[in-house]
Write an enzyme that holds these catalytic residues in place. Sequence first.
Site, PDB file in Angstrom:
ATOM      1  N   TYR A   1      68.016-132.875 -28.087  1.00 52.82           N
ATOM      2  CA  TYR A   1      69.196-131.988 -27.759  1.00 52.82           C
ATOM      3  C   TYR A   1      70.357-132.617 -28.125  1.00 52.82           C
ATOM      4  O   TYR A   1      71.260-132.112 -26.976  1.00 52.82           O
ATOM      5  CB  TYR A   1      68.672-130.772 -27.091  1.00 52.82           C
ATOM      6  CG  TYR A   1      67.450-130.272 -26.646  1.00 52.82           C
ATOM      7  CD1 TYR A   1      67.001-129.941 -28.299  1.00 52.82           C
ATOM      8  CD2 TYR A   1      66.377-131.004 -25.800  1.00 52.82           C
ATOM      9  CE1 TYR A   1      65.846-129.043 -27.542  1.00 52.82           C
ATOM     10  CE2 TYR A   1      65.085-130.460 -25.904  1.00 52.82           C
ATOM     11  CZ  TYR A   1      64.510-129.270 -27.176  1.00 52.82           C
ATOM     12  OH  TYR A   1      63.281-129.311 -27.034  1.00 52.82           O
TER      13      TYR A   1
ATOM     14  N   TYR B   1      59.233-121.195 -23.460  1.00 52.80           N
ATOM     15  CA  TYR B   1      59.008-121.820 -24.406  1.00 52.80           C
ATOM     16  C   TYR B   1      57.876-122.490 -25.264  1.00 52.80           C
ATOM     17  O   TYR B   1      56.689-122.586 -24.460  1.00 52.80           O
ATOM     18  CB  TYR B   1      59.637-123.476 -23.912  1.00 52.80           C
ATOM     19  CG  TYR B   1      59.795-124.380 -24.986  1.00 52.80           C
ATOM     20  CD1 TYR B   1      61.421-124.716 -25.602  1.00 52.80           C
ATOM     21  CD2 TYR B   1      59.026-125.643 -24.728  1.00 52.80           C
ATOM     22  CE1 TYR B   1      61.122-125.541 -26.054  1.00 52.80           C
ATOM     23  CE2 TYR B   1      58.830-126.949 -25.265  1.00 52.80           C
ATOM     24  CZ  TYR B   1      60.472-126.943 -26.219  1.00 52.80           C
ATOM     25  OH  TYR B   1      59.997-127.712 -27.590  1.00 52.80           O
TER      26      TYR B   1
ATOM     27  N   ASP C   1      49.197-120.488 -24.523  1.00 58.25           N
ATOM     28  CA  ASP C   1      50.461-122.111 -24.814  1.00 58.25           C
ATOM     29  C   ASP C   1      50.023-122.485 -23.237  1.00 58.25           C
ATOM     30  O   ASP C   1      51.084-122.821 -22.254  1.00 58.25           O
ATOM     31  CB  ASP C   1      51.136-121.931 -24.994  1.00 58.25           C
ATOM     32  CG  ASP C   1      52.285-123.007 -25.645  1.00 58.25           C
ATOM     33  OD1 ASP C   1      51.722-123.738 -24.899  1.00 58.25           O
ATOM     34  OD2 ASP C   1      53.676-123.016 -25.876  1.00 58.25           O
TER      35      ASP C   1
ATOM     36  N   LYS D   1      50.490-132.346 -23.966  1.00 57.88           N
ATOM     37  CA  LYS D   1      51.495-133.302 -23.050  1.00 57.88           C
ATOM     38  C   LYS D   1      50.366-133.873 -22.527  1.00 57.88           C
ATOM     39  O   LYS D   1      50.298-135.132 -22.569  1.00 57.88           O
ATOM     40  CB  LYS D   1      51.767-132.045 -22.780  1.00 57.88           C
ATOM     41  CG  LYS D   1      53.085-131.514 -22.917  1.00 57.88           C
ATOM     42  CD  LYS D   1      53.906-131.053 -22.045  1.00 57.88           C
ATOM     43  CE  LYS D   1      55.899-131.397 -22.453  1.00 57.88           C
ATOM     44  NZ  LYS D   1      56.281-129.541 -23.421  1.00 57.88           N
TER      45      LYS D   1
END
Length: 413
Positions: free
Chosen positions: A16, A142, A239, A268
Amino acid sequence: MSELLELDREHVWHPYSPMPGTSRPLLVESARGVRLQLAGGTELVDGMSSWWAAIHGYRHPVLDRAVREQVDRMSHVMFGGLTHEPAIRLATRLAGLTSLPHVFLADSGSVSVEVAIKMCLQYWRCTGQPAKRRLLTWRGGYHGDTWHPMSVCDPEGGMHHLWRGVLPEQIHADAPPTEHRGSYVDHLAGLIAEHAAELAAVIVEPVVQGAGGMRFHSPRYLRDLRELCDEHDVLLIFDEIATGFGRTGELFAADHAGVRPDVLCLGKALTGGYLTMAATLCTGRIAAGIPALAHGPTFMGNPLAAAVANASLDVLLDQDWRGEVKRIEAALRTGLEPARGLPGVVDVRVLGAIGVVQLGRQVDLARATEVAVRHGVWLRPFRDLIYTMPPYITGDDDLARITAAVIAAAQEG
Ligand SMILES: *Cc1c(COP(=O)(O)O)cnc(C)c1O
């Protein structure tokens, strides 16, 4: 060191960020346990677990050994037409832990969400209901940075305005309230009923919304979603890329509600933060409805990543992980409590090994980082949030250091 950073600024994209870079990243030379060693000799306690991933800290002997032993056998082979023990063992264990029998080993969290969505869309296409191709999610979520995941991220946080006209338009319910409320269940029920004919799936992060705003909600909503999805013949995707592997106090966040989704994404912490790998798991019903899943990345099932994921599961499950997460939770509660009285702080919340201080304004990232570093801690705030999810091996002194840094950053950052 300054030469490397100059080359970094000139050539290397960071998350970002603009190009050339405008902020100065810290140069890490090595890491061990919960500490990052910076060029120049500074040591920082890692309050971020490298974005939820390094649950056992860095250079864990068992994980290091698993990678070395696997390198000596093979680092990678293609997965089309070939298979290998590390992937078979990993898939079998994940299936056992989740009660979802079929496992697709993808190469990153975003890709695993793409695969989850593709599974659902392909399922409906192949079972004679091609109109069921949209997704419903709640705001504040997200799910990753590739295309379909972006479409189910929070519309504002995910910058949907930037992509208007090109991003698939999904159905966004309001963000889930922290407490269980009948009126919110009615809201979900109304949307699901209204759109059932075109809905392929509902996708949510269970219990904790991560990078969309670090918000927590009642696990009872997961039961409501399960019932509503069953009633209207809509698939349910969880998720758990951020929440999986103990972070919220249960092995998977859905376990807080005892709910099984149709499709589950893990990532992750799957490899203990060593290598990029994610998994998409599904029920027998979905697999049976899909003649052949239309997906197959080059590095699918990577043996190195699978081997270290197996080692990470060994380390996690062979210890009292629940006790460690409870210990961290207690330390975060005690350590962050004083933030509640600070001017500018609007909320302090802790769940499992996750601690969040929310401000009434945007955090000055450069300043907050500097303050945390001065306290010997690595934090990466975003928006109005200063938060921590430390490795499970973090000792009590280091936890105290982390919470002191969070509070200092909230005060000065
Ligand atoms: C990080 C994250 C993703 C994306 O994973 P990547 O490995 O960064 O592609 C998706 N969903 C959730 C909930 C995440 O936290």
